[in-house]
Scaffold this active site. Sequence first.
Site, PDB file in Angstrom:
ATOM      1  N   ASP A 177       0.794  -1.352  -0.058  1.00 53.16           N
ATOM      2  CA  ASP A 177       0.001   0.048   0.077  1.00 53.16           C
ATOM      3  C   ASP A 177       0.864   1.160  -0.164  1.00 53.16           C
ATOM      4  O   ASP A 177       0.343   2.460   0.010  1.00 53.16           O
ATOM      5  CB  ASP A 177      -0.856   0.075   1.185  1.00 53.16           C
TER       6      ASP A 177
ATOM      7  N   SER B 150      -7.406   5.748  -0.270  1.00 51.41           N
ATOM      8  CA  SER B 150      -7.423   4.517  -0.855  1.00 51.41           C
ATOM      9  C   SER B 150      -9.157   4.083  -0.896  1.00 51.41           C
ATOM     10  O   SER B 150      -9.935   4.441   0.243  1.00 51.41           O
ATOM     11  CB  SER B 150      -6.982   3.563   0.044  1.00 51.41           C
TER      12      SER B 150
ATOM     13  N   GLN C  91      -5.433  -1.744  -6.623  1.00 43.78           N
ATOM     14  CA  GLN C  91      -5.935  -0.820  -6.087  1.00 43.78           C
ATOM     15  C   GLN C  91      -6.662   0.278  -6.710  1.00 43.78           C
ATOM     16  O   GLN C  91      -6.203   0.682  -7.754  1.00 43.78           O
ATOM     17  CB  GLN C  91      -4.926  -0.237  -5.033  1.00 43.78           C
TER      18      GLN C  91
END
Length: 316
Positions: free
Chosen positions: A233, A258, A308
Amino acid sequence: MTDDTGPAGAPPGGPGVGGAADPDAALAALLALLDLERVDRDIFRGRSRSAVVPRVFGGQVAAQALAAASRTVPGDRLAHSLHAYFLRPGDPGAPIVYTVDRVRDGRSFTTRRTVAVQHGQPIFHLTASFQTAEEGLEHQEPMPVGVPDPATLPPAAEQLSRHAHLFGDPKVAARLAEARAAIDLRHVTDPPYLTAGRPREPRSRVWFRLAGKLAGETDRPALHLCLATYVSDMSLLEPVLLAHGRGGWTTGDVVGASLDHAMWFHRPFRVDEWLLYDQSSPTSQAGRGLGHGRIFTADGRLAATVMQEGVVRVPR
């Protein structure tokens, strides 16, 4: 997400794993974050700290949620995939409670759902699937060629120190470097803050590994998966910034968050050995950007795939 907060997290350089530049201390603090307290059979408690902004790093929540799920699964089954949604910002000053739902225990596969809760509200949902080891058909995409050896590249902390003036407040770069002390991360391609104002191909490559070796009780395959989730991440949406010449979340020319995160674990790997994170962005639109990543071992095995989507907006 990369260098900003989101509905779930603080800068991926801002996990706040000890707030010290000493790599050994930072790594010990990171491992302590993933050593969850068991409150009940399927309920765990995790802590967090933030060294950069007052929000929990999204990668930390994802890694802790996977750690909680893994604690309810037989030891011969490892996670092969996870799918997660970031719902609310995490409060670094309060514990996070992880409740695991034992969705299914099959002959080969196990499914778990983890909900992270703070102040009575869910901040994160994760569903993970686990599998017993077995043989099967094998193929993979090749590792990118011509990638320089990580030993020839400067550590991220060194780059941040050298270019601290680009962040407005030099203390921001120092805090980012301290927060990343547990991870030795080295950019193959320049990070966004070095290419601001110059749009380029939406692709970023970084080498990474832990700042120390795992051994003894800490050297568990499941922990390597959790640590890879944590690191995944940190930089996955950087290619979105590169495509538009944006300097990054901490430079103020873009804000982000996110939204979701997915990983597939393909082959065994160690996070205390060099891994190449090959990242790209297929598209961005409507205030959202998509990141795609492939994680390779140094000898060319495709270890994991990551996707993502995040909010990426230009401040008004």
